[in-house]
Motif scaffolding. Structure first.
Motif, PDB file in Angstrom:
ATOM      1  N   UNK A 195       0.856  -1.179   0.000  1.00 12.50           N
ATOM      2  CA  UNK A 195       0.000   0.000   0.000  1.00 12.50           C
ATOM      3  C   UNK A 195       0.893   1.229   0.000  1.00 12.50           C
ATOM      4  N   UNK A 196       0.657   2.117  -0.943  1.00  8.18           N
ATOM      5  CA  UNK A 196       1.418   3.355  -1.061  1.00  8.18           C
ATOM      6  C   UNK A 196       0.519   4.486  -0.586  1.00  8.18           C
ATOM      7  N   UNK A 197       1.006   5.300   0.330  1.00 11.38           N
ATOM      8  CA  UNK A 197       0.218   6.389   0.900  1.00 11.38           C
ATOM      9  C   UNK A 197       0.107   7.585  -0.044  1.00 11.38           C
ATOM     10  N   UNK A 198      -0.368   8.697   0.500  1.00 13.82           N
ATOM     11  CA  UNK A 198      -0.532   9.933  -0.261  1.00 13.82           C
ATOM     12  C   UNK A 198       0.780  10.718  -0.290  1.00 13.82           C
ATOM     13  N   UNK A 199       0.961  11.501  -1.347  1.00 12.01           N
ATOM     14  CA  UNK A 199       2.125  12.392  -1.502  1.00 12.01           C
ATOM     15  C   UNK A 199       3.445  11.635  -1.430  1.00 12.01           C
TER      16      UNK A 199
END
Length: 176
Positions: A124-128
Motif C-alpha cells: 500500500x502506497x500512501x498519499x504524496x
C-alpha cells in the motif's frame, strides 16, 4: 465508480501534469507518452468497475498496445488514487493487487508488486509519495504518507509517514 468520479480523476491528472511539466495548454498532453498511459488506465478502470462491460474489451486492447510500446505493466484492475504522475513512461511495473494513494509520482523503472510467495495482496502506497528511478516496493508492506523513496531503493518492510528512504538495506531518515 460513477462517470463524474472518472472526470474528476482525469482532471486531477491533467492538473498534476500541467503543474509538473509547466504546460501552457491541456492539448499538448495528447502527445505526452506517460499521460496517454494514465488516461487509458483511468478509462479502463472505470469501465471495469462500471456495468458497461461491452466497451471494456476495445479499450483494454488499446491499453495493452500502448503499454507494450511504452514498456509499462499496469493492470487496469489496480487501485490508484487521484493525481498520478509518471515522469518517464519506461519500465514501470504495477501489480494489480496494490493500492496507491493520491498525488503519487513514479519515475522510470519503478516496480511495485506482491512478493513471489504470496501474490494475493501487495503493498500500500500512501498519499504524496515520490518513488524515484529504480525504486522497488515488494511484499506486504505499507509506505506511509509524505515519503520520498530515493533511486534504486528496495522496500520490503513498512515505512513510517514523513520520511525519506535511501539504499539497500533501507536507511530511513525522518523529514522535519
Amino acid at each position: 465508480m460513477k462517470f463524474k468520479e472518472l472526470i474528476c480523476l482525469i482532471r486531477s491528472d491533467i492538473y498534476k501534469y500541467k503543474q509538473k511539466k509547466e504546460l501552457k495548454n491541456s492539448l499538448s498532453l495528447l502527445f505526452n507518452k506517460s499521460f496517454i498511459v494514465v488516461f487509458l488506465y483511468r478509462v479502463c478502470h472505470y469501465l471495469y468497475k462500471s456495468e458497461n462491460k461491452i466497451l471494456l474489451f476495445p479499450f483494454v486492447s488499446l491499453f495493452r498496445i500502448v503499454k507494450e510500446r511504452r514498456y509499462i505493466d499496469i493492470s487496469y484492475k489496480t487501485s490508484i488514487g487521484e493525481a498520478l504522475y509518471i515522469d518517464f513512461a519506461f519500465g514501470i511495473a504495477l501489480n494489480e493487487f496494490i493500492k496507491i494513494g493520491n498525488n503519487v509520482e513514479l519515475y522510470q523503472c519503478t516496480t511495485i508488486g506482491a512478493s513471489g510467495r504470496d501474490k494475493s495482496y501487495g503493498p500500500e502506497i500512501g498519499d504524496n509519495v515520490i518513488l524515484k528511478p529504480g525504486s522497488v516496493v515488494i511484499g506486504h508492506c505499507k509506505v506511509g504518507n509524505n515519503v520520498i523513496v530515493e533511486a534504486n531503493s528496495v522496500i520490503t518492510k513498512d515505512i513510517p509517514d514523513d520520511s525519506t528512504v535511501i539504499g539497500i538495506p533501507n536507511i530511513i531518515s525522518t523529514n522535519v
